[in-house]
Motif scaffolding. Structure first.
Motif: not given
Length: 115
Positions: A26, A30-32, A53, A99-102
């Motif tokens: 990705e 997309s990653f924090s 990010n 990614y989306k917190g995980s």
């Protein structure tokens, strides 16, 4: 499904250098955050570098001055430049992303430093 793929591990002598690469499936945005961890045999996994990010970097004192983290947002790549390697740097090195917190992990790449 988000995937991370490490490469660049190998065997070097004390004082040598290696550059690890992590290819993400990705956009890095997309990653924090992304990072590198390592796990030596019989030890817990430990952090060796992170980048957020927006590009803020953190290197723990254990490897500061020897390890550098960088990224190529156009190629969706994360790198770990390791210099002045020591036998205690021997470990499996893992790429990580939030990614989306995980957390998402790569499969790992072995780094072996011989004296």
């Amino acid at each position: 499904q988000v995937q991370l793929m490490e490469s660049g591990g190998g065997s070097v002598q004390t004082g040598g250098s290696l550059r690890l690469s992590c290819a993400a499936s990705e956009s890095l945005f997309s990653f924090s955050a992304m990072g590198w961890y390592r796990q030596a045999a019989g030890k817990q996994r430990e952090l060796v570098a992170t980048v957020t990010n927006n590009g803020l970097k953190y290197i723990p004192n254990s490897v500061k001055g020897r390890f550098t983290v960088s990224r190529d947002t156009n190629e969706n790549m994360l790198y770990l430049e390791m210099n002045s390697l020591k036998p205690e740097d021997t470990a499996v090195y893992y790429c990580n992303a939030i990614y989306k917190g995980s957390p998402v992990w790569g499969q790992g790449t072995q780094v072996t430093v011989s004296s």
